[in-house]
Design an enzyme around this catalytic site. Structure first.
Site, PDB file in Angstrom:
ATOM      1  N   ASP A   7       0.849  -1.186   0.000  1.00 52.37           N
ATOM      2  CA  ASP A   7       0.000   0.000   0.000  1.00 52.37           C
ATOM      3  C   ASP A   7       0.887   1.239   0.000  1.00 52.37           C
ATOM      4  OD1 ASP A   7      -2.831   1.092   0.268  1.00 52.37           O
ATOM      5  OD2 ASP A   7      -1.830   2.126   1.907  1.00 52.37           O
ATOM      6  N   HIS A 154      -5.601   6.865   7.192  1.00 53.57           N
ATOM      7  CA  HIS A 154      -4.933   5.890   6.346  1.00 53.57           C
ATOM      8  C   HIS A 154      -3.441   5.870   6.678  1.00 53.57           C
ATOM      9  CE1 HIS A 154      -8.091   5.517   2.949  1.00 53.57           C
ATOM     10  NE2 HIS A 154      -8.659   5.971   4.044  1.00 53.57           N
TER      11      HIS A 154
END
Length: 237
Positions: A7, A154
């Protein structure tokens, strides 16, 4: 089989506007088991971070001013993912940004696909499994009962860890692989490392079915044949 769950976080949403990668998080699976190896870097993007992106990940230019640049970690990153299958949620986004970073170094680097064995997009998988439903990472965590309470913002490593659980749940119905619930996500990776089989270890004991178990098995096969109207495959072997 080596797989890397990956990610990124970025300065903005559009790579064509010159936005850059500011965080990379990766965890490694080998034969669908965590090895404990991770790759986690925060990066100085050498450009301003959009306010909209700041609200998503909370990383400011001040936070990243003393971090390495992508060029400083490129070789280490490439070595970590080389030869592995990459697992990414909404892969075109992350791949586009990483390809851009490699391109800025030198075109001879090639794109990220030149480094890895292949790429699996878990968003595509999720849409196949759950058509017409929300398939964001948060939505998938909720669907599979994965604890994402730590995800106020995030973060590349945390999101890679959560995606690892989601991927295994979608592909093998294994919904809980992390045993440690400590808030420090780094400690969640130190589980079930491989232990080599000792040399000279005796063969595993084979336990044969009892006569009662064999009889019960035959009754199940007979019942199956009555329902299907054909010979059971196990008896045709």
């Amino acid at each position: 089989m080596q797989q890397i769950i990956l990610d990124t976080e970025t300065t903005g949403l559009e790579v064509k506007e010159g936005h850059r990668v500011i965080e990379i998080g990766c965890v490694e699976l080998v034969n669908r088991r965590l090895t404990g190896r991770v790759f986690h870097k925060k990066l100085n993007p050498e450009r301003a971070i959009d306010e909209s992106a700041l609200k998503i990940h909370g990383l400011s230019n001040e936070d990243l001013s003393n971090q390495p640049r992508f060029v400083d970690i490129a070789n280490e990153f490439k070595a970590f993912i080389e030869g592995a299958e990459l697992i990414i949620h909404n892969a075109p986004f992350d791949v586009g940004f990483l390809d851009y970073e490699f391109c800025l170094l030198d075109t001879s680097w090639g794109g990220i696909r030149a480094c890895c064995l292949g790429i699996v997009d878990t968003l595509v998988l999720a849409r196949r499994h759950h058509p017409g439903q929300r398939n964001s990472l948060d939505a998938l965590c909720k669907r599979y009962g994965i604890d994402n309470s730590q995800r106020d913002l995030h973060g590349a490593l945390l999101d890679a860890e959560l995606l690892c659980e989601v991927y295994l749940a979608m592909t093998r119905e294994q919904t809980s692989i992390f045993r440690n619930t400590d808030s420090n996500t780094q400690t969640q990776l130190g589980i079930e490392k491989y232990r080599p089989v000792a040399a000279g270890r005796s063969a595993l004991k084979v336990i044969q079915a009892s006569n009662e178990e064999k009889s019960a098995h035959e009754e199940c096969l007979t019942a199956s044949e009555k329902v299907s109207g054909s010979i059971c495959l196990w008896r045709s072997q």
